[in-house]
Design a protein around this motif. Structure first.
Motif, PDB file in Angstrom:
ATOM      1  N   TYR A  40      39.372  42.017  33.696  1.00  0.00           N
ATOM      2  CA  TYR A  40      40.647  41.427  34.128  1.00  0.00           C
ATOM      3  C   TYR A  40      40.882  40.045  33.520  1.00  0.00           C
ATOM      4  O   TYR A  40      41.972  39.750  33.015  1.00  0.00           O
ATOM      5  N   LEU A  41      39.866  39.203  33.545  1.00  0.00           N
ATOM      6  CA  LEU A  41      40.059  37.823  33.075  1.00  0.00           C
ATOM      7  C   LEU A  41      40.323  37.792  31.576  1.00  0.00           C
ATOM      8  O   LEU A  41      41.117  36.977  31.082  1.00  0.00           O
ATOM      9  N   GLN A  42      39.683  38.684  30.849  1.00  0.00           N
ATOM     10  CA  GLN A  42      39.904  38.753  29.395  1.00  0.00           C
ATOM     11  C   GLN A  42      41.301  39.289  29.087  1.00  0.00           C
ATOM     12  O   GLN A  42      41.997  38.766  28.213  1.00  0.00           O
ATOM     13  N   LEU A  43      41.707  40.328  29.815  1.00  0.00           N
ATOM     14  CA  LEU A  43      43.037  40.892  29.563  1.00  0.00           C
ATOM     15  C   LEU A  43      44.121  39.860  29.882  1.00  0.00           C
ATOM     16  O   LEU A  43      45.084  39.693  29.126  1.00  0.00           O
ATOM     17  N   MET A  44      43.937  39.155  30.972  1.00  0.00           N
ATOM     18  CA  MET A  44      44.942  38.140  31.322  1.00  0.00           C
ATOM     19  C   MET A  44      44.923  36.992  30.305  1.00  0.00           C
ATOM     20  O   MET A  44      45.967  36.442  29.952  1.00  0.00           O
ATOM     21  N   GLY A  45      43.751  36.648  29.809  1.00  0.00           N
ATOM     22  CA  GLY A  45      43.648  35.599  28.793  1.00  0.00           C
ATOM     23  C   GLY A  45      44.444  35.980  27.550  1.00  0.00           C
ATOM     24  O   GLY A  45      45.245  35.193  27.035  1.00  0.00           O
ATOM     25  N   LEU A  46      44.271  37.214  27.100  1.00  0.00           N
ATOM     26  CA  LEU A  46      45.015  37.678  25.927  1.00  0.00           C
ATOM     27  C   LEU A  46      46.517  37.697  26.213  1.00  0.00           C
ATOM     28  O   LEU A  46      47.329  37.296  25.383  1.00  0.00           O
ATOM     29  N   THR A  47      46.859  38.145  27.405  1.00  0.00           N
ATOM     30  CA  THR A  47      48.280  38.320  27.734  1.00  0.00           C
ATOM     31  C   THR A  47      49.034  36.985  27.737  1.00  0.00           C
ATOM     32  O   THR A  47      50.218  36.942  27.373  1.00  0.00           O
ATOM     33  N   GLN A  48      48.340  35.911  28.129  1.00  0.00           N
ATOM     34  CA  GLN A  48      49.023  34.605  28.149  1.00  0.00           C
ATOM     35  C   GLN A  48      49.492  34.215  26.748  1.00  0.00           C
ATOM     36  O   GLN A  48      50.419  33.436  26.592  1.00  0.00           O
ATOM     37  N   ASN A  49      48.826  34.748  25.729  1.00  0.00           N
ATOM     38  CA  ASN A  49      49.110  34.313  24.355  1.00  0.00           C
ATOM     39  C   ASN A  49      49.800  35.347  23.484  1.00  0.00           C
ATOM     40  O   ASN A  49      50.080  35.084  22.324  1.00  0.00           O
ATOM     41  N   CYS A  50      50.045  36.544  24.021  1.00  0.00           N
ATOM     42  CA  CYS A  50      50.584  37.597  23.159  1.00  0.00           C
ATOM     43  C   CYS A  50      52.089  37.432  22.965  1.00  0.00           C
ATOM     44  O   CYS A  50      52.744  36.633  23.650  1.00  0.00           O
ATOM     45  N   TYR A  51      52.634  38.235  22.049  1.00  0.00           N
ATOM     46  CA  TYR A  51      54.072  38.240  21.820  1.00  0.00           C
ATOM     47  C   TYR A  51      54.748  39.172  22.827  1.00  0.00           C
ATOM     48  O   TYR A  51      55.670  38.785  23.540  1.00  0.00           O
ATOM     49  N   LYS A  52      54.261  40.392  22.905  1.00  0.00           N
ATOM     50  CA  LYS A  52      54.799  41.364  23.857  1.00  0.00           C
ATOM     51  C   LYS A  52      53.691  42.312  24.282  1.00  0.00           C
ATOM     52  O   LYS A  52      52.615  42.335  23.684  1.00  0.00           O
ATOM     53  N   VAL A  53      54.021  43.127  25.269  1.00  0.00           N
ATOM     54  CA  VAL A  53      53.077  44.123  25.766  1.00  0.00           C
ATOM     55  C   VAL A  53      53.701  45.508  25.596  1.00  0.00           C
ATOM     56  O   VAL A  53      54.902  45.675  25.797  1.00  0.00           O
ATOM     57  N   ILE A  54      52.869  46.466  25.207  1.00  0.00           N
ATOM     58  CA  ILE A  54      53.288  47.880  25.253  1.00  0.00           C
ATOM     59  C   ILE A  54      52.339  48.552  26.228  1.00  0.00           C
ATOM     60  O   ILE A  54      51.109  48.425  26.076  1.00  0.00           O
ATOM     61  N   THR A  55      52.865  49.250  27.207  1.00  0.00           N
ATOM     62  CA  THR A  55      51.951  49.815  28.199  1.00  0.00           C
ATOM     63  C   THR A  55      52.562  50.995  28.942  1.00  0.00           C
ATOM     64  O   THR A  55      53.786  51.146  28.991  1.00  0.00           O
ATOM     65  N   ASP A  56      51.701  51.811  29.537  1.00  0.00           N
ATOM     66  CA  ASP A  56      52.173  52.793  30.507  1.00  0.00           C
ATOM     67  C   ASP A  56      51.444  52.596  31.830  1.00  0.00           C
ATOM     68  O   ASP A  56      51.356  53.498  32.648  1.00  0.00           O
TER      69      ASP A  56
END
Ligand code: UD1
Length: 353
Positions: free
Chosen positions: A262-278
């Motif tokens: 969780y902490l790694q995914l949230m870390g990446l998400t703070q810096n990404c451009y967009k998310v693609i997900t289902d």
């Protein structure tokens, strides 16, 4: 009061973490935690207990199976035994997985009160396993803790008004609580630059179990990856299907990594451009992080975000277009409560039980 909490799949560990930390504030509540074993790889399960500072489950049933009926049936048998032994005042269930449904059936047969965290969500397709699990669980719950106003309306539409509490979303609570601990180490490790990569997660049966559909999705993402880096923490189910269907050649340009905590995914998400997900949870965590998500689903339980234009629903043919087009949407904060959902849930249970 004795609460028996049931978890089994990755998103449930995250939700349990914040409820557990709230329960720990009270000496008059005892919590027994049962892990069904639905998710069993360390990076899908154990690591969450470590990074979210949770205690080890009191029971781990080690039940996982590829057939849903078999999995759910085995869980009901073991959960009934444990409920008879532990005699809880209330069984606490999270979300919409097979572990949720198994807990609901076992508790209802023993006439133990059920509290459902994340009640009231509804979405198409109606035959997706998660939709079946959440409708059935809501139907037999005594306490329905609802994360959004829309959830309350959905329940009203089905004639369920008793025991319904709008609490806000426990996932927002944990997001706020853990924000200072988000882990940014992968930024460097994967050579990522702020706003210059996309994170993609994919695991729904209706996306990954049909070869033609999975192929179309991966082709679209492959096209995106020629223009902007795509990082994909891969769910074991999706990895299996890609191998089975011979589609590995479509992910060679994508940065595919093992599932991350969780902490790694949230870390990446703070810096990404967009998310693609289902993923149901991750499309909302993108919003918490101020990012737009392209959601590969025909519908979503979190319609507030698509109505605002922050998130976009996409079929398998339009992912490239939806990701690449710039979209202006007004960011509205705190749609999912004030970060005190867990506090409300535990205090409601203390008052009513
Ligand atoms: C389950 C939930 C879904 C949730 C998702 C989060 C149901 C019906 N679905 O879907 O709501 O969004 O969890 O991830 O309950 N597998 C492994 N290792 C693991 C976990 C799973 O290899 O640690 C394999 C399983 O053996 C199975 C496949 O992945 O073959 C799917 O796992 P399963 O638990 O059935 O459903 P998910 O797709 O994870």
């Amino acid at each position: 009061m004795k609460i028996l909490s049931i978890v089994g799949a990755r998103p449930q560990f995250v939700k349990e973490a914040i409820i557990q930390s709230e329960i720990n504030k009270f000496d008059d509540i005892k919590e027994v935690v049962v892990h069904t074993g639905q998710h069993y790889d360390d990076n899908m399960s154990g690591v969450f207990f470590d990074v979210l500072d949770m205690r080890k489950p009191d029971y781990n049933l080690g039940i996982s199976a590829s057939k849903h009926g078999e999995m759910t049936g085995k869980m009901i048998i073991r959960l009934e035994e444990i409920m008879l032994q532990e005699k809880p005042d209330v069984v606490l269930l999270y979300g919409d997985t097979n572990s949720t449904l198994a807990g609901a059936i076992a508790a209802s047969k023993l006439k133990i009160d059920i509290a459902h965290v994340e009640a009231g969500l509804r979405q198409e397709p109606k035959d997706m396993p998660e939709e079946i699990n959440r409708i059935l669980t809501d139907r037999i719950s005594q306490y329905l803790f609802v994360p959004s106003n829309l959830g309350v309306e959905n329940l009203k539409g089905e004639g369920i008004t008793e025991g319904v509490f709008f609490t806000g979303d426990v996932m927002y609570d944990i997001f706020l609580k853990m924000k200072p601990s988000f882990d940014y180490v992968l930024m460097e490790k994967l050579h990522l630059k702020e706003n210059q990569f996309i994170i993609m997660t994919l695991h729904r049966d209706f996306n990954v179990d049909i070869p033609e559909k999975l192929e179309k999705i991966l082709k679209e993402v492959n096209r995106i990856s020629k223009e902007i880096k795509v990082v994909m923490p891969i769910h074991p189910r999706t990895q299996k299907r890609i191998n089975e269907f011979g589609l590995s050649h479509l992910i060679t340009d994508i940065t595919v990594i093992e599932p991350i905590d969780y902490l790694q995914l949230m870390g990446l998400t703070q810096n990404c451009y967009k998310v693609i997900t289902d993923s149901g949870g991750y499309q909302k965590e993108a919003y918490f992080s101020g990012k737009q998500a392209v959601v590969i689903m025909p519908d979503t339980g979190w319609r507030e975000l698509t109505d605002l234009g922050l998130n976009t629903l996409s079929d398998e043919n339009n992912i490239y277009q939806n990701v690449m087009k710039a979209k202006k949407a007004e960011y509205i904060k705190d749609i999912y409560g004030d970060g005190k959902a867990a506090e409300k849930i535990v205090s409601i249970l203390r008052i009513y039980k």
